[in-house]
Design a protein around this motif. Structure first.
Motif, PDB file in Angstrom:
ATOM      1  N   PHE A  90       0.690  -1.338   0.026  1.00  0.00           N
ATOM      2  CA  PHE A  90      -0.030  -0.188   0.135  1.00  0.00           C
ATOM      3  C   PHE A  90       0.800   1.414   0.059  1.00  0.00           C
ATOM      4  CE2 PHE A  90      -2.323   3.332   2.115  1.00  0.00           C
ATOM      5  CZ  PHE A  90      -3.340   3.759   1.326  1.00  0.00           C
ATOM      6  N   ARG A  91       1.800   1.252   0.814  1.00  0.00           N
ATOM      7  CA  ARG A  91       2.517   2.446   1.001  1.00  0.00           C
ATOM      8  C   ARG A  91       3.461   2.791  -0.466  1.00  0.00           C
ATOM      9  NH1 ARG A  91       5.049   3.171   6.910  1.00  0.00           N
ATOM     10  NH2 ARG A  91       3.075   3.842   8.034  1.00  0.00           N
ATOM     11  N   GLY A  92       3.756   1.643  -1.083  1.00  0.00           N
ATOM     12  CA  GLY A  92       4.443   1.944  -2.226  1.00  0.00           C
ATOM     13  C   GLY A  92       3.590   2.167  -3.569  1.00  0.00           C
ATOM     14  N   SER A  93       2.429   2.462  -3.451  1.00  0.00           N
ATOM     15  CA  SER A  93       1.629   2.407  -4.201  1.00  0.00           C
ATOM     16  C   SER A  93       1.077   3.818  -4.600  1.00  0.00           C
ATOM     17  CB  SER A  93       0.171   1.487  -4.168  1.00  0.00           C
ATOM     18  OG  SER A  93      -0.774   2.090  -3.308  1.00  0.00           O
ATOM     19  N   PRO A  94       0.513   3.912  -5.621  1.00  0.00           N
ATOM     20  CA  PRO A  94      -0.072   5.415  -6.022  1.00  0.00           C
ATOM     21  C   PRO A  94      -1.343   5.608  -5.133  1.00  0.00           C
ATOM     22  CG  PRO A  94       0.151   4.302  -8.259  1.00  0.00           C
ATOM     23  CD  PRO A  94       0.571   3.342  -7.074  1.00  0.00           C
ATOM     24  N   ALA A  95      -2.152   4.392  -4.625  1.00  0.00           N
ATOM     25  CA  ALA A  95      -3.011   4.660  -3.757  1.00  0.00           C
ATOM     26  C   ALA A  95      -2.731   5.363  -2.316  1.00  0.00           C
ATOM     27  CB  ALA A  95      -3.722   3.403  -3.521  1.00  0.00           C
ATOM     28  N   PHE A  96      -1.503   5.290  -1.966  1.00  0.00           N
ATOM     29  CA  PHE A  96      -1.025   5.934  -0.784  1.00  0.00           C
ATOM     30  C   PHE A  96      -1.053   7.415  -1.026  1.00  0.00           C
ATOM     31  CE2 PHE A  96       2.467   7.639   1.868  1.00  0.00           C
ATOM     32  CZ  PHE A  96       1.787   7.305   3.088  1.00  0.00           C
TER      33      PHE A  96
END
Length: 100
Positions: free
Chosen positions: A67-73
């Motif tokens: 999650f933290r490494g995704s664009p969603a974060f």
């Protein structure tokens, strides 16, 4: 299962706007992340600018890596970040026991 505990302090007088933003961010962004299981948003009675969010993840890596490494974060932070009075405190816990 992992518990992510997020302690957030927001700027005074923005509680209703933050209430809507944090719920939208959790439902529309974090709620769709791999490994997300559930969440609870807690509003402090004594300190109205304080919120404690509990997010349950399948694994630690689902949150810290995926999650933290995704664009969603970045999307999540763009929704809630403008309200922060200071950076949130985030900690992770192993569940020792949980009621039904």
């Amino acid at each position: 299962m992992i518990l992510e505990l997020v302690d957030i302090r927001i700027q005074p007088g923005q509680q209703s706007e933050f209430d809507a933003a944090v719920q939208r961010g959790l439902e529309q962004v974090i709620g769709k992340a791999t490994g997300y299981q559930s969440h609870v948003i807690n509003k402090c009675i004594e300190t109205p600018e304080r919120y404690v969010i509990q997010i349950y993840w399948a694994t630690l890596e689902n949150h810290t890596v995926e999650f933290r490494g995704s664009p969603a974060f970045l999307e999540w932070r763009s929704i809630v970040g403008p309200f922060f009075a200071s950076p949130p405190v985030v900690e992770h816990f192993n569940i020792l026991s949980k009621s039904a």
